[in-house]
Design a protein around this motif. Structure first.
Motif, PDB file in Angstrom:
ATOM      1  N   UNK A  21       0.841  -1.192   0.000  1.00 39.91           N
ATOM      2  CA  UNK A  21       0.000   0.000   0.000  1.00 39.91           C
ATOM      3  C   UNK A  21       0.878   1.245   0.000  1.00 39.91           C
ATOM      4  N   UNK A  22       0.598   2.174  -0.941  1.00 40.72           N
ATOM      5  CA  UNK A  22       1.390   3.400  -1.050  1.00 40.72           C
ATOM      6  C   UNK A  22       0.478   4.613  -1.177  1.00 40.72           C
ATOM      7  N   UNK A  23       0.957   5.724  -0.630  1.00 43.39           N
ATOM      8  CA  UNK A  23       0.298   7.016  -0.853  1.00 43.39           C
ATOM      9  C   UNK A  23       1.401   8.050  -1.028  1.00 43.39           C
ATOM     10  N   UNK A  24       1.659   8.386  -2.289  1.00 42.45           N
ATOM     11  CA  UNK A  24       2.765   9.290  -2.643  1.00 42.45           C
ATOM     12  C   UNK A  24       4.046   8.771  -2.008  1.00 42.45           C
ATOM     13  N   UNK A  25       4.821   9.674  -1.416  1.00 39.03           N
ATOM     14  CA  UNK A  25       6.058   9.249  -0.765  1.00 39.03           C
ATOM     15  C   UNK A  25       5.912   9.171   0.750  1.00 39.03           C
ATOM     16  N   UNK A  26       4.695   9.370   1.227  1.00 41.21           N
ATOM     17  CA  UNK A  26       4.465   9.414   2.675  1.00 41.21           C
ATOM     18  C   UNK A  26       4.312   8.004   3.248  1.00 41.21           C
ATOM     19  N   UNK A  27       3.580   7.163   2.555  1.00 42.59           N
ATOM     20  CA  UNK A  27       3.261   5.822   3.069  1.00 42.59           C
ATOM     21  C   UNK A  27       3.698   4.778   2.045  1.00 42.59           C
ATOM     22  N   UNK A  28       4.398   3.771   2.517  1.00 40.83           N
ATOM     23  CA  UNK A  28       4.782   2.642   1.674  1.00 40.83           C
ATOM     24  C   UNK A  28       4.966   1.434   2.591  1.00 40.83           C
ATOM     25  N   UNK A  29       3.919   0.621   2.736  1.00 42.50           N
ATOM     26  CA  UNK A  29       3.956  -0.532   3.651  1.00 42.50           C
ATOM     27  C   UNK A  29       3.423  -1.761   2.927  1.00 42.50           C
ATOM     28  N   UNK A  30       3.803  -2.921   3.401  1.00 47.64           N
ATOM     29  CA  UNK A  30       3.306  -4.161   2.806  1.00 47.64           C
ATOM     30  C   UNK A  30       3.062  -5.198   3.900  1.00 47.64           C
ATOM     31  N   UNK A  31       2.070  -6.033   3.629  1.00 44.44           N
ATOM     32  CA  UNK A  31       1.741  -7.116   4.555  1.00 44.44           C
ATOM     33  C   UNK A  31       1.216  -8.309   3.759  1.00 44.44           C
ATOM     34  N   UNK A  32       1.360  -9.489   4.354  1.00 44.27           N
ATOM     35  CA  UNK A  32       0.982 -10.736   3.689  1.00 44.27           C
ATOM     36  C   UNK A  32      -0.541 -10.899   3.689  1.00 44.27           C
ATOM     37  N   UNK A  33      -1.095 -11.267   2.531  1.00 40.44           N
ATOM     38  CA  UNK A  33      -2.510 -11.646   2.468  1.00 40.44           C
ATOM     39  C   UNK A  33      -2.599 -13.153   2.731  1.00 40.44           C
ATOM     40  N   UNK A  34      -3.784 -13.686   2.635  1.00 39.53           N
ATOM     41  CA  UNK A  34      -3.947 -15.140   2.809  1.00 39.53           C
ATOM     42  C   UNK A  34      -4.009 -15.853   1.449  1.00 39.53           C
ATOM     43  N   UNK A  35      -3.770 -15.098   0.381  1.00 37.77           N
ATOM     44  CA  UNK A  35      -3.789 -15.689  -0.958  1.00 37.77           C
ATOM     45  C   UNK A  35      -2.410 -16.256  -1.287  1.00 37.77           C
ATOM     46  N   UNK A  36      -2.389 -17.336  -2.039  1.00 39.36           N
ATOM     47  CA  UNK A  36      -1.120 -17.951  -2.488  1.00 39.36           C
ATOM     48  C   UNK A  36      -1.221 -18.296  -3.973  1.00 39.36           C
ATOM     49  N   UNK A  37      -0.048 -18.408  -4.620  1.00 43.65           N
ATOM     50  CA  UNK A  37      -0.043 -18.753  -6.040  1.00 43.65           C
ATOM     51  C   UNK A  37       1.326 -19.304  -6.414  1.00 43.65           C
ATOM     52  N   UNK A  38       1.355 -20.106  -7.441  1.00 43.15           N
ATOM     53  CA  UNK A  38       2.626 -20.604  -7.989  1.00 43.15           C
ATOM     54  C   UNK A  38       3.293 -19.451  -8.748  1.00 43.15           C
ATOM     55  N   UNK A  39       4.543 -19.117  -8.459  1.00 47.36           N
ATOM     56  CA  UNK A  39       5.221 -17.993  -9.134  1.00 47.36           C
ATOM     57  C   UNK A  39       5.177 -18.080 -10.650  1.00 47.36           C
ATOM     58  N   UNK A  40       5.119 -19.307 -11.210  1.00 47.75           N
ATOM     59  CA  UNK A  40       5.046 -19.456 -12.668  1.00 47.75           C
ATOM     60  C   UNK A  40       3.738 -18.892 -13.231  1.00 47.75           C
ATOM     61  N   UNK A  41       2.747 -18.747 -12.359  1.00 46.87           N
ATOM     62  CA  UNK A  41       1.435 -18.266 -12.795  1.00 46.87           C
ATOM     63  C   UNK A  41       1.240 -16.785 -12.447  1.00 46.87           C
ATOM     64  N   UNK A  42       2.315 -16.119 -12.072  1.00 48.16           N
ATOM     65  CA  UNK A  42       2.241 -14.736 -11.596  1.00 48.16           C
ATOM     66  C   UNK A  42       2.966 -13.776 -12.543  1.00 48.16           C
ATOM     67  N   UNK A  43       2.320 -12.616 -12.782  1.00 48.99           N
ATOM     68  CA  UNK A  43       2.924 -11.580 -13.629  1.00 48.99           C
ATOM     69  C   UNK A  43       3.425 -10.457 -12.713  1.00 48.99           C
ATOM     70  N   UNK A  44       4.732 -10.368 -12.475  1.00 53.12           N
ATOM     71  CA  UNK A  44       5.257  -9.360 -11.551  1.00 53.12           C
ATOM     72  C   UNK A  44       5.073  -7.927 -12.046  1.00 53.12           C
ATOM     73  N   UNK A  45       4.952  -7.732 -13.376  1.00 53.44           N
ATOM     74  CA  UNK A  45       4.779  -6.377 -13.894  1.00 53.44           C
ATOM     75  C   UNK A  45       3.390  -5.831 -13.584  1.00 53.44           C
TER      76      UNK A  45
END
Length: 442
Positions: A21-45
């Motif tokens: 989660x980001x808001x301009x340059x003030x906030x930039x935090x991340x936390x784990x969801x309960x969702x999972x996926x095989x990296x081969x099925x994920x588009x990082x872009x």
């Protein structure tokens, strides 16, 4: 502008998906969801699952579910950010709380809007710390509130919809009362039960939870309380009888002790010689009442002393180590000895009906409805007018004169009549002779 992007931080199968989660340059935090996926099925872009067309049905369904959930999570985070109040600190802890709220049906405060959730919270986070007039509420009061909460939860399960805290008004309280009646609970008990939810629910205001504005219109009530007692003459009739069965003789001795000490069975049947205390050459029983935690000092009446002396300085044995069982046995024996003593005058009281599974109020021979509570009430009634009321209250543990008079079935008008009768009796007594010699005052 606030944004949510999803990322992976692991190359392993079933890698957890993180929300950033980001808001301009003030906030930039991340936390784990309960969702999972095989990296081969994920588009990082794009921060989303790939548009995979060929795979087994289970995999395709999982990918589709993840896509839908991530859209909902993004929307939920941004909505909570827009609704935030000025006091909220937006950091990793906040994001973690928001994600937990998404999976559990809402943020904690929103969940507590529902009555079942609030009651669970009240039991664990409020009730153990509740105070009344600066003192922690008693264990007895805590148990009563838990009993009522359990009844409310049973009632909630019987409803066709989930109720919020703000739904509890006179109408719902009336339905709750009918529910209790259907369970065969005595009317007087119901009258006490329906006022407790108001106390419990009103506390929700301290959490900024909405409470129905008409909740204070809910009122408890009392029913006519039987004031069963035995007179000193009736006690003497019982004393004349020698019972061959040891337990009946024991019950008779406890009745006499109760008549002259004025205590509830829970205190009466736990008396021991360790409670004796000598003050200026006189013996008193010094105990703390179980229900009120009040300390009381009871003078040892001659009739009680006779029983103690007869039993080599000991109180009679109790009927069971369990106090509730002991009271039940005591009640049973009291009815037997009262019947043998022919204590048959009619009194208003209650008897349990096995067919209806509830108490039926009416006029019954006293020996059919006598119970251990007759000890305390007989003491209070027997000594009324003879002994100043505050002194009686010091033994029975009543806090106010109004409460005491209600307990013995009197009111302030009765008190005035008793005084008038006392004066009339005194006027009928011959006046003592006085000297006719005239004295001159200097």
């Amino acid at each position: 502008m606030a944004t949510v992007k999803f990322i992976l931080q692991s190359a392993k199968d079933n890698a957890p998906i993180y929300a950033r989660f980001k808001d301009a340059r003030i906030i930039d935090v991340k936390r784990k969801t309960r969702e999972t996926i095989n990296p081969d099925q994920w588009n990082p872009k794009t921060g989303k699952p790939k548009n995979i067309q060929s795979a087994d049905k289970t995999t395709l369904k999982h990918i589709e579910d993840v896509k839908k959930n991530l859209i909902k999570i993004e929307s939920f985070i941004l909505e909570q950010y827009r609704k935030r109040n000025e006091t909220e600190i937006i950091n990793g802890i906040w994001l973690d709380e928001i994600l937990t709220a998404y999976y559990s049906g809402g943020r904690r405060l929103e969940q507590l809007d529902y009555l079942d959730n609030y009651l669970a919270y009240y039991i664990t986070d409020v009730l153990p710390f509740r105070k009344n007039r600066g003192k922690r509420i008693t264990d007895a009061t805590t148990k009563k509130q838990i009993t009522v909460i359990n009844k409310i939860n049973d009632f909630l399960k019987s409803q066709n919809q989930r109720l919020k805290v703000s739904d509890w008004d006179v109408s719902v309280s009336n339905k709750f009362e009918m529910f209790l009646e259907g369970q065969g609970i005595a009317k007087g008990t119901i009258g006490r039960y329906i006022k407790y939810p108001k106390t419990i629910i009103n506390h929700a205001k301290t959490l900024n939870i909405e409470v129905n504005k008409n909740i204070d219109e809910i009122k408890g009530y009392t029913t006519e309380t039987p004031t069963i007692f035995i007179t000193e003459k009736e006690l003497q009739e019982i004393q004349k009888i020698t019972f061959l069965e040891p337990q009946l003789q024991t019950a008779k001795d406890w009745l006499i002790i109760g008549f002259y000490t004025g205590q509830r069975a829970s205190d009466l049947l736990t008396m021991t010689p360790k409670m004796f205390t000598n003050i200026d050459g006189n013996i008193f029983i010094n105990l703390h009442q179980q229900k009120t935690k009040n300390g009381v000092l009871i003078p040892l009446h001659d009739e009680v002393k006779k029983i103690i002396d007869k039993r080599n300085g000991q109180f009679p044995p109790v009927f069971s180590d369990n106090i509730e069982s002991a009271k039940t046995i005591f009640n049973k024996h009291l009815r037997t000895i009262a019947k043998k003593a022919e204590i048959n005058r009619l009194e208003f009281g209650k008897k349990y009906d096995d067919e209806t599974k509830r108490f039926i109020y009416g006029q019954y021979p006293l020996h059919e409805i006598i119970s251990s509570h007759v000890c305390r009430r007989s003491f209070a009634t027997h000594n009324y007018i003879k002994v100043p009321t505050p002194i009686i209250m010091a033994v029975t543990g009543h806090k106010t004169e109004k409460e005491f008079l209600n307990y013995i079935g009197k009111d302030f008008n009765d008190q005035s009549k008793e005084i008038l009768q006392y004066w009339k009796t005194a006027q009928q007594q011959p006046e003592p002779e006085t000297s006719t010699q005239t004295k001159t005052a200097n």
